[in-house]
Design a protein around this motif. Structure first.
Motif, PDB file in Angstrom:
ATOM      1  N   LEU A  80      -2.156  -6.885  19.735  1.00 41.47           N
ATOM      2  CA  LEU A  80      -3.040  -7.331  18.649  1.00 41.47           C
ATOM      3  C   LEU A  80      -3.102  -8.846  18.518  1.00 41.47           C
ATOM      4  O   LEU A  80      -3.964  -9.365  17.804  1.00 41.47           O
ATOM      5  N   GLY A  81      -2.202  -9.558  19.197  1.00 43.18           N
ATOM      6  CA  GLY A  81      -2.166 -11.018  19.074  1.00 43.18           C
ATOM      7  C   GLY A  81      -1.949 -11.417  17.628  1.00 43.18           C
ATOM      8  O   GLY A  81      -1.019 -10.949  16.984  1.00 43.18           O
ATOM      9  N   GLU A  82      -2.838 -12.245  17.123  1.00 45.50           N
ATOM     10  CA  GLU A  82      -2.748 -12.679  15.722  1.00 45.50           C
ATOM     11  C   GLU A  82      -3.855 -12.054  14.892  1.00 45.50           C
ATOM     12  O   GLU A  82      -4.254 -12.590  13.854  1.00 45.50           O
ATOM     13  N   GLN A  83      -4.351 -10.897  15.318  1.00 43.98           N
ATOM     14  CA  GLN A  83      -5.453 -10.220  14.641  1.00 43.98           C
ATOM     15  C   GLN A  83      -4.964  -8.868  14.109  1.00 43.98           C
ATOM     16  O   GLN A  83      -5.159  -7.826  14.742  1.00 43.98           O
ATOM     17  N   TYR A  84      -4.297  -8.894  12.971  1.00 42.52           N
ATOM     18  CA  TYR A  84      -3.803  -7.657  12.376  1.00 42.52           C
ATOM     19  C   TYR A  84      -3.654  -7.830  10.871  1.00 42.52           C
ATOM     20  O   TYR A  84      -3.644  -8.947  10.358  1.00 42.52           O
ATOM     21  N   ARG A  85      -3.547  -6.717  10.190  1.00 43.27           N
ATOM     22  CA  ARG A  85      -3.370  -6.717   8.737  1.00 43.27           C
ATOM     23  C   ARG A  85      -2.039  -6.051   8.413  1.00 43.27           C
ATOM     24  O   ARG A  85      -1.689  -5.036   9.002  1.00 43.27           O
ATOM     25  N   LEU A  86      -1.309  -6.641   7.457  1.00 43.49           N
ATOM     26  CA  LEU A  86      -0.079  -6.058   6.933  1.00 43.49           C
ATOM     27  C   LEU A  86      -0.336  -5.633   5.498  1.00 43.49           C
ATOM     28  O   LEU A  86      -0.899  -6.405   4.725  1.00 43.49           O
ATOM     29  N   VAL A  87       0.090  -4.411   5.149  1.00 42.03           N
ATOM     30  CA  VAL A  87      -0.165  -3.882   3.804  1.00 42.03           C
ATOM     31  C   VAL A  87       1.083  -3.200   3.267  1.00 42.03           C
ATOM     32  O   VAL A  87       1.646  -2.314   3.914  1.00 42.03           O
ATOM     33  N   PHE A  88       1.488  -3.598   2.051  1.00 42.56           N
ATOM     34  CA  PHE A  88       2.468  -2.867   1.256  1.00 42.56           C
ATOM     35  C   PHE A  88       1.693  -2.241   0.097  1.00 42.56           C
ATOM     36  O   PHE A  88       0.950  -2.945  -0.594  1.00 42.56           O
ATOM     37  N   ASN A  89       1.851  -0.964  -0.144  1.00 39.03           N
ATOM     38  CA  ASN A  89       1.319  -0.327  -1.351  1.00 39.03           C
ATOM     39  C   ASN A  89       2.495  -0.064  -2.277  1.00 39.03           C
ATOM     40  O   ASN A  89       3.538   0.420  -1.840  1.00 39.03           O
ATOM     41  N   THR A  90       2.324  -0.390  -3.554  1.00 38.35           N
ATOM     42  CA  THR A  90       3.378  -0.177  -4.533  1.00 38.35           C
ATOM     43  C   THR A  90       2.804   0.619  -5.693  1.00 38.35           C
ATOM     44  O   THR A  90       1.982   0.115  -6.449  1.00 38.35           O
ATOM     45  N   GLY A  91       3.194   1.879  -5.780  1.00 44.66           N
ATOM     46  CA  GLY A  91       2.743   2.751  -6.863  1.00 44.66           C
ATOM     47  C   GLY A  91       1.647   3.705  -6.425  1.00 44.66           C
ATOM     48  O   GLY A  91       0.867   3.420  -5.515  1.00 44.66           O
ATOM     49  N   ALA A  92       1.605   4.834  -7.084  1.00 51.50           N
ATOM     50  CA  ALA A  92       0.653   5.891  -6.743  1.00 51.50           C
ATOM     51  C   ALA A  92      -0.801   5.438  -6.868  1.00 51.50           C
ATOM     52  O   ALA A  92      -1.649   5.833  -6.068  1.00 51.50           O
ATOM     53  N   ASP A  93      -1.109   4.598  -7.852  1.00 48.05           N
ATOM     54  CA  ASP A  93      -2.491   4.164  -8.048  1.00 48.05           C
ATOM     55  C   ASP A  93      -3.007   3.268  -6.919  1.00 48.05           C
ATOM     56  O   ASP A  93      -4.204   3.075  -6.793  1.00 48.05           O
ATOM     57  N   THR A  94      -2.117   2.752  -6.095  1.00 47.36           N
ATOM     58  CA  THR A  94      -2.539   1.916  -4.961  1.00 47.36           C
ATOM     59  C   THR A  94      -2.588   2.696  -3.662  1.00 47.36           C
ATOM     60  O   THR A  94      -2.913   2.142  -2.622  1.00 47.36           O
ATOM     61  N   GLY A  95      -2.220   3.963  -3.722  1.00 46.53           N
ATOM     62  CA  GLY A  95      -2.250   4.799  -2.532  1.00 46.53           C
ATOM     63  C   GLY A  95      -0.888   5.083  -1.934  1.00 46.53           C
ATOM     64  O   GLY A  95      -0.798   5.738  -0.895  1.00 46.53           O
ATOM     65  N   GLN A  96       0.183   4.602  -2.562  1.00 41.09           N
ATOM     66  CA  GLN A  96       1.512   4.904  -2.038  1.00 41.09           C
ATOM     67  C   GLN A  96       1.792   6.391  -2.251  1.00 41.09           C
ATOM     68  O   GLN A  96       1.727   6.886  -3.376  1.00 41.09           O
ATOM     69  N   THR A  97       2.069   7.097  -1.160  1.00 39.53           N
ATOM     70  CA  THR A  97       2.347   8.532  -1.256  1.00 39.53           C
ATOM     71  C   THR A  97       3.780   8.874  -0.874  1.00 39.53           C
ATOM     72  O   THR A  97       4.279   9.921  -1.255  1.00 39.53           O
ATOM     73  N   VAL A  98       4.427   7.998  -0.108  1.00 37.11           N
ATOM     74  CA  VAL A  98       5.843   8.167   0.208  1.00 37.11           C
ATOM     75  C   VAL A  98       6.562   7.008  -0.461  1.00 37.11           C
ATOM     76  O   VAL A  98       6.285   5.847  -0.164  1.00 37.11           O
ATOM     77  N   PHE A  99       7.473   7.324  -1.357  1.00 34.43           N
ATOM     78  CA  PHE A  99       8.121   6.291  -2.160  1.00 34.43           C
ATOM     79  C   PHE A  99       9.414   5.810  -1.505  1.00 34.43           C
ATOM     80  O   PHE A  99      10.511   5.925  -2.051  1.00 34.43           O
ATOM     81  N   HIS A 100       9.208   5.288  -0.307  1.00 34.78           N
ATOM     82  CA  HIS A 100      10.222   4.609   0.500  1.00 34.78           C
ATOM     83  C   HIS A 100       9.461   3.407   1.050  1.00 34.78           C
ATOM     84  O   HIS A 100       8.396   3.580   1.651  1.00 34.78           O
ATOM     85  N   THR A 101       9.957   2.214   0.833  1.00 31.28           N
ATOM     86  CA  THR A 101       9.243   1.014   1.269  1.00 31.28           C
ATOM     87  C   THR A 101       8.712   1.187   2.680  1.00 31.28           C
ATOM     88  O   THR A 101       9.451   1.609   3.570  1.00 31.28           O
ATOM     89  N   HIS A 102       7.440   0.865   2.863  1.00 29.17           N
ATOM     90  CA  HIS A 102       6.876   0.864   4.210  1.00 29.17           C
ATOM     91  C   HIS A 102       5.758  -0.163   4.293  1.00 29.17           C
ATOM     92  O   HIS A 102       4.975  -0.328   3.376  1.00 29.17           O
ATOM     93  N   LEU A 103       5.758  -0.846   5.414  1.00 33.86           N
ATOM     94  CA  LEU A 103       4.777  -1.883   5.693  1.00 33.86           C
ATOM     95  C   LEU A 103       3.833  -1.350   6.761  1.00 33.86           C
ATOM     96  O   LEU A 103       4.269  -0.963   7.849  1.00 33.86           O
ATOM     97  N   HIS A 104       2.550  -1.299   6.435  1.00 34.21           N
ATOM     98  CA  HIS A 104       1.540  -0.846   7.383  1.00 34.21           C
ATOM     99  C   HIS A 104       1.142  -2.011   8.275  1.00 34.21           C
ATOM    100  O   HIS A 104       0.825  -3.093   7.778  1.00 34.21           O
TER     101      HIS A 104
END
Length: 116
Positions: A80-104
């Motif tokens: 991907l070089g320098e062309q990627y997105r990192l996402v943390f979701n925190t809370g159900a209203d943001t789309g977090q479905t597994v409540f274990h920290t994870h970075l997309h």
């Protein structure tokens, strides 16, 4: 805090549930998302259980830094070089479905702003 008995990601860390692992260290594990939202979609998680990024940052800031470093390595390994997105979701209203920290780590296509 090391593991939660009913946590899907803790079970992956323990090896009880298989995953397509693309990177691992003593403190983090990275594996392909089962429901990818981009051509490359990898989740980077701490081996220890923390419900979200803020909780992890409070309890183990060095591990939070390692998540981001591992995400950059995964992006490089995935071409991907320098062309990627990192996402943390925190809370159900943001789309977090597994409540274990994870970075997309998302890449391999163009993204719009603002996200969904």
């Amino acid at each position: 805090m090391t593991a939660a008995e009913d946590c899907l990601f803790c079970k992956i860390v323990a090896g009880d549930i298989p995953a397509d692992v693309v990177h691992e260290s003593e403190t983090v594990l990275a594996f392909r998302d089962l429901n990818p939202q981009a051509p490359t979609h990898v989740l980077v998680i701490p081996r220890s259980h923390h419900a979200n990024a803020a909780e992890l940052g409070e309890a183990a800031p060095a591990t939070l830094v390692e998540l981001v470093s591992a995400a950059a390595k995964v992006a490089g390994d995935e071409g991907l070089g320098e062309q990627y997105r990192l996402v943390f979701n925190t809370g159900a209203d943001t789309g977090q479905t597994v409540f274990h920290t994870h970075l997309h780590v998302l890449g391999g296509r163009s993204f719009t702003w603002p996200p969904g």
